[in-house]
Design an enzyme around this catalytic site. Structure first.
Site, PDB file in Angstrom:
ATOM      1  N   CYS A 132      27.698 -64.936 -50.508  1.00 33.97           N
ATOM      2  CA  CYS A 132      27.357 -63.526 -50.353  1.00 33.97           C
ATOM      3  C   CYS A 132      28.546 -62.867 -49.665  1.00 33.97           C
ATOM      4  O   CYS A 132      29.618 -63.458 -49.607  1.00 33.97           O
ATOM      5  CB  CYS A 132      26.047 -63.325 -49.581  1.00 33.97           C
ATOM      6  SG  CYS A 132      26.024 -63.904 -47.875  1.00 33.97           S
ATOM      7  N   GLY A 133      28.402 -61.677 -49.151  1.00 33.82           N
ATOM      8  CA  GLY A 133      29.531 -61.001 -48.533  1.00 33.82           C
ATOM      9  C   GLY A 133      30.193 -61.824 -47.444  1.00 33.82           C
ATOM     10  O   GLY A 133      31.407 -61.992 -47.419  1.00 33.82           O
ATOM     11  N   THR A 134      29.376 -62.362 -46.529  1.00 29.55           N
ATOM     12  CA  THR A 134      29.897 -63.178 -45.429  1.00 29.55           C
ATOM     13  C   THR A 134      29.456 -64.638 -45.498  1.00 29.55           C
ATOM     14  O   THR A 134      30.000 -65.475 -44.793  1.00 29.55           O
ATOM     15  CB  THR A 134      29.423 -62.629 -44.074  1.00 29.55           C
ATOM     16  OG1 THR A 134      27.990 -62.714 -44.034  1.00 29.55           O
ATOM     17  CG2 THR A 134      29.885 -61.206 -43.853  1.00 29.55           C
ATOM     18  N   GLY A 135      28.439 -64.937 -46.271  1.00 32.04           N
ATOM     19  CA  GLY A 135      27.845 -66.275 -46.300  1.00 32.04           C
ATOM     20  C   GLY A 135      26.742 -66.445 -45.284  1.00 32.04           C
ATOM     21  O   GLY A 135      25.965 -67.399 -45.356  1.00 32.04           O
ATOM     22  N   ILE A 136      26.632 -65.537 -44.348  1.00 36.23           N
ATOM     23  CA  ILE A 136      25.657 -65.680 -43.257  1.00 36.23           C
ATOM     24  C   ILE A 136      24.228 -65.560 -43.771  1.00 36.23           C
ATOM     25  O   ILE A 136      23.391 -66.436 -43.527  1.00 36.23           O
ATOM     26  CB  ILE A 136      25.924 -64.644 -42.141  1.00 36.23           C
ATOM     27  CG1 ILE A 136      27.290 -64.885 -41.507  1.00 36.23           C
ATOM     28  CG2 ILE A 136      24.823 -64.699 -41.086  1.00 36.23           C
ATOM     29  CD1 ILE A 136      27.760 -63.749 -40.602  1.00 36.23           C
ATOM     30  N   GLY A 137      23.921 -64.486 -44.471  1.00 30.93           N
ATOM     31  CA  GLY A 137      22.558 -64.274 -44.956  1.00 30.93           C
ATOM     32  C   GLY A 137      22.099 -65.381 -45.888  1.00 30.93           C
ATOM     33  O   GLY A 137      20.963 -65.866 -45.784  1.00 30.93           O
ATOM     34  N   MET A 138      22.978 -65.785 -46.795  1.00 29.71           N
ATOM     35  CA  MET A 138      22.627 -66.861 -47.727  1.00 29.71           C
ATOM     36  C   MET A 138      22.306 -68.145 -46.984  1.00 29.71           C
ATOM     37  O   MET A 138      21.333 -68.832 -47.301  1.00 29.71           O
ATOM     38  CB  MET A 138      23.776 -67.119 -48.710  1.00 29.71           C
ATOM     39  CG  MET A 138      23.935 -66.076 -49.765  1.00 29.71           C
ATOM     40  SD  MET A 138      22.623 -66.193 -51.001  1.00 29.71           S
ATOM     41  CE  MET A 138      23.438 -65.363 -52.361  1.00 29.71           C
ATOM     42  N   HIS A 167      29.256 -85.225 -40.984  1.00 25.34           N
ATOM     43  CA  HIS A 167      28.361 -85.334 -39.826  1.00 25.34           C
ATOM     44  C   HIS A 167      26.988 -84.733 -40.044  1.00 25.34           C
ATOM     45  O   HIS A 167      26.033 -85.158 -39.398  1.00 25.34           O
ATOM     46  CB  HIS A 167      29.001 -84.678 -38.600  1.00 25.34           C
ATOM     47  CG  HIS A 167      30.138 -85.466 -38.040  1.00 25.34           C
ATOM     48  ND1 HIS A 167      30.731 -85.147 -36.842  1.00 25.34           N
ATOM     49  CD2 HIS A 167      30.800 -86.559 -38.511  1.00 25.34           C
ATOM     50  CE1 HIS A 167      31.702 -86.011 -36.592  1.00 25.34           C
ATOM     51  NE2 HIS A 167      31.771 -86.870 -37.594  1.00 25.34           N
ATOM     52  N   ASP A 210      25.159 -63.190 -54.376  1.00 27.63           N
ATOM     53  CA  ASP A 210      24.698 -61.814 -54.513  1.00 27.63           C
ATOM     54  C   ASP A 210      25.878 -60.996 -55.025  1.00 27.63           C
ATOM     55  O   ASP A 210      26.912 -61.560 -55.404  1.00 27.63           O
ATOM     56  CB  ASP A 210      24.114 -61.290 -53.193  1.00 27.63           C
ATOM     57  CG  ASP A 210      25.157 -61.033 -52.124  1.00 27.63           C
ATOM     58  OD1 ASP A 210      26.356 -61.353 -52.325  1.00 27.63           O
ATOM     59  OD2 ASP A 210      24.791 -60.510 -51.058  1.00 27.63           O
ATOM     60  N   HIS A 211      25.730 -59.691 -55.022  1.00 26.78           N
ATOM     61  CA  HIS A 211      26.787 -58.816 -55.537  1.00 26.78           C
ATOM     62  C   HIS A 211      28.078 -58.957 -54.733  1.00 26.78           C
ATOM     63  O   HIS A 211      29.165 -58.871 -55.287  1.00 26.78           O
ATOM     64  CB  HIS A 211      26.314 -57.355 -55.549  1.00 26.78           C
ATOM     65  CG  HIS A 211      25.753 -56.904 -54.239  1.00 26.78           C
ATOM     66  ND1 HIS A 211      24.471 -57.246 -53.834  1.00 26.78           N
ATOM     67  CD2 HIS A 211      26.285 -56.181 -53.229  1.00 26.78           C
ATOM     68  CE1 HIS A 211      24.240 -56.731 -52.634  1.00 26.78           C
ATOM     69  NE2 HIS A 211      25.334 -56.078 -52.250  1.00 26.78           N
ATOM     70  N   ARG A 254      25.203 -92.917 -36.434  1.00 23.32           N
ATOM     71  CA  ARG A 254      24.554 -92.085 -35.406  1.00 23.32           C
ATOM     72  C   ARG A 254      24.205 -90.700 -35.939  1.00 23.32           C
ATOM     73  O   ARG A 254      23.281 -90.055 -35.438  1.00 23.32           O
ATOM     74  CB  ARG A 254      25.433 -91.987 -34.168  1.00 23.32           C
ATOM     75  CG  ARG A 254      26.689 -91.158 -34.358  1.00 23.32           C
ATOM     76  CD  ARG A 254      27.553 -91.162 -33.087  1.00 23.32           C
ATOM     77  NE  ARG A 254      28.657 -90.237 -33.161  1.00 23.32           N
ATOM     78  CZ  ARG A 254      29.826 -90.483 -33.753  1.00 23.32           C
ATOM     79  NH1 ARG A 254      30.034 -91.647 -34.339  1.00 23.32           N
ATOM     80  NH2 ARG A 254      30.786 -89.572 -33.752  1.00 23.32           N
ATOM     81  N   HIS A 255      24.914 -90.261 -36.957  1.00 22.41           N
ATOM     82  CA  HIS A 255      24.651 -88.939 -37.525  1.00 22.41           C
ATOM     83  C   HIS A 255      23.311 -88.905 -38.259  1.00 22.41           C
ATOM     84  O   HIS A 255      22.659 -87.868 -38.310  1.00 22.41           O
ATOM     85  CB  HIS A 255      25.792 -88.514 -38.444  1.00 22.41           C
ATOM     86  CG  HIS A 255      27.116 -88.531 -37.744  1.00 22.41           C
ATOM     87  ND1 HIS A 255      27.434 -87.658 -36.730  1.00 22.41           N
ATOM     88  CD2 HIS A 255      28.169 -89.358 -37.892  1.00 22.41           C
ATOM     89  CE1 HIS A 255      28.650 -87.936 -36.298  1.00 22.41           C
ATOM     90  NE2 HIS A 255      29.120 -88.964 -36.981  1.00 22.41           N
TER      91      HIS A 255
END
Length: 144
Positions: free
Chosen positions: A63-69, A96, A7-8, A130-131
């Site tokens: 994005c600004g924090t990566g959280i929303g994306m 993992h 994003d921007h 196992r992963h």
């Protein structure tokens, strides 16, 4: 093939990472955005996530924090988007969790750390074993 989008808030870093990917010899598909004009990150996350889920490539979202994306991308079946902050989290997202999309923040991540994460993310293989059982359980959640 690496599919990339921002994003921007992630535009400037995305442009730097695209150049870095090409230096690494990667083919890059940029789905936007193409300026710092305000936009809605879920639209870009959707485009990257659908392409990754359909063609088995890897993706990068900024994005600004990566959280929303990362939240938006993980709504697409077959996507395991990992929000990473350093080399360790990028490595273990692959080893993992078999993550297929790397997310990070354009306003929270320096260029050199981002490059390091990208290189590690693209070169690290999934450990399996196992992963895989755990990845299967994650996939089962998509049916709920």
């Amino acid at each position: 093939m690496v599919v990339i989008g921002s994003d921007h808030g992630g535009f400037e870093l995305k442009e730097r990472i695209k150049d870095f990917l090409r230096e690494l010899g990667e083919e890059v598909e940029d789905v936007g955005v193409f300026s710092e004009e305000s936009c809605d990150y879920p639209d870009i996350a959707k485009e990257v996530a659908i392409r990754v889920a359909q063609n088995g490539s890897k993706g990068i979202l900024i994005c600004g924090t990566g959280i929303g994306m990362s939240i938006a991308a993980n709504k697409i079946k077959g996507v395991r988007c990992a929000l990473c902050h350093d080399a360790y989290t990028a490595e273990f997202a692959r080893r993992h969790n078999n993550a297929n999309i790397l997310a990070f923040g354009g306003r929270t991540t320096g260029v050199e750390i981002a490059k390091q994460m990208v290189k590690i993310f693209l070169s690290t293989e999934f450990d399996g074993g196992r992963h895989q059982r755990r990845i299967n359980k994650i996939s089962d959640l998509e049916a709920l």
